[in-house]
Design an enzyme around this catalytic site. Structure first.
Site, PDB file in Angstrom:
ATOM      1  N   ASP A  63       3.907  87.946 -24.364  1.00 54.69           N
ATOM      2  CA  ASP A  63       3.609  88.377 -25.717  1.00 54.69           C
ATOM      3  C   ASP A  63       2.917  89.739 -25.686  1.00 54.69           C
ATOM      4  O   ASP A  63       2.245  90.096 -24.703  1.00 54.69           O
ATOM      5  CB  ASP A  63       2.690  87.377 -26.413  1.00 54.69           C
ATOM      6  CG  ASP A  63       3.341  86.014 -26.599  1.00 54.69           C
ATOM      7  OD1 ASP A  63       4.584  85.954 -26.623  1.00 54.69           O
ATOM      8  OD2 ASP A  63       2.604  85.018 -26.730  1.00 54.69           O
ATOM      9  N   LYS A  64       3.042  90.476 -26.763  1.00 54.31           N
ATOM     10  CA  LYS A  64       2.426  91.802 -26.859  1.00 54.31           C
ATOM     11  C   LYS A  64       0.955  91.782 -26.453  1.00 54.31           C
ATOM     12  O   LYS A  64       0.488  92.643 -25.701  1.00 54.31           O
ATOM     13  CB  LYS A  64       2.570  92.316 -28.291  1.00 54.31           C
ATOM     14  CG  LYS A  64       1.796  93.591 -28.581  1.00 54.31           C
ATOM     15  CD  LYS A  64       1.877  93.963 -30.050  1.00 54.31           C
ATOM     16  CE  LYS A  64       1.004  95.168 -30.357  1.00 54.31           C
ATOM     17  NZ  LYS A  64       1.032  95.536 -31.791  1.00 54.31           N
TER      18      LYS A  64
END
Length: 304
Positions: free
Chosen positions: A135-136
């Site tokens: 995830d970012k």
């Protein structure tokens, strides 16, 4: 995707109603979908100003975006391992892995293309070399394939669950047990399309997470937890820890960070250790990403 408007009364426009029901879509995006004919009411074309009535069936088709070819960009990288076949990066929190809608550049792929010059083409023009994702806002180990042979080997290992993936998470509260295993199915949240959720057996995909408390901090009502993934579902640790009643600190989707006593300014999830067989030599490669400084308050009795 179909929405049945049990809560509509004919006073709201279609675009207003959908903007409230689907916060991940902007009103302008909804209006564009309506104009393109991708949103219908009761099987008939609709307009943005069409009123929504109770019992209407709204069908929404969101076309897959056409990926643009990623371009090299000079973005600093922390390299944990590299040879002619693979590169392993300690990804920083906040860095998106590959270009997508809303993030056309400035991603890990852009940075690695600049550093390496070329990557495996199996992932397509938008995701060259990408074998797995973080995830970012998750930091830590991520491996990228430089050629197609390496890509095929690594994707097979991830699919067959022969890799080792260990994460460090800081969660809200203090789990009653010291360790355990969560085994559920995970699928898309039925209402909020930005979220994943634990779903009934027979839907979604199986997800298995082993977890162990490493340290508890009563002063901030939080705990450091080590999570070992046996599957790789989207948001798996975030969903499973929420399922246990302990959402991650700093999680903007599954928690309310402003109300959490522990404040770090980021999602407290770090891909700490990654192990896999080298795609060319078969040698077992075991790597560890340094623990970010935000974790320092939870490391008093744990020496990573």
């Amino acid at each position: 995707m179909t929405l049945t408007t049990d809560d509509a009364d004919g006073t709201q426009r279609l675009d207003q109603y959908l903007a409230r029901q689907l916060p991940e879509l902007s009103r302008s995006r909804i209006q564009a979908l309506v104009k393109a004919g991708d949103i219908t009411i009761n099987g008939k074309p609709a307009k943005a100003k069409t009123p929504v009535n109770r019992g209407d069936a709204i069908e929404i088709n969101i076309p897959e975006p056409e990926p643009a070819e990623a371009q090299p960009q000079n973005i600093p990288l922390e390299i944990l391992y590299e040879d002619k076949d693979i590169i392993v990066i300690n990804k920083e929190s906040g860095l998106v892995v590959h270009p997508a809608a809303g993030n056309p550049d400035g991603t890990l792929v852009n940075a690695v293309l600049y550093h390496c010059g070329d990557l495996s083409g199996i992932g397509g023009v938008g995701r060259p070399g990408i074998v797995h994702r973080l995830d970012k806002d998750t930091s830590g180990c991520i491996v990228i394939a430089k050629n197609d042979q390496a890509h095929l080997s690594l994707t097979t290992q991830f699919a067959e669950r022969s890799t080792e993936k260990i994460y460090l998470a800081v969660v809200q509260g203090s789990p009653k047990q010291d360790e355990g295993t969560v085994f559920t199915n995970i699928g898309r949240h039925p209402v909020n399309r930005l979220k994943m959720a634990v779903v009934n057996p027979g839907s979604g995909k199986s997800a298995i997470t082993d977890w162990k408390v490493l340290q508890r901090d009563p002063s901030t009502d939080s705990s450091l937890v080590m999570c070992t993934l046996h599957t790789g579902r989207t948001h798996q640790i975030r969903v499973h820890m929420l399922h246990l009643g302990h959402p991650l600190i700093g999680d903007p989707i599954y928690a309310k960070p402003a109300r959490q006593k522990a404040q770090t300014g980021r999602l407290m999830l770090h891909a700490w250790k990654l192990a896999f067989d080298h795609p060319a030599t078969g040698e077992r490669i075991s790597l560890q990403a340094p623990v970010p400084p935000e974790y320092t308050p939870w490391l008093d009795h744990f020496n990573p």
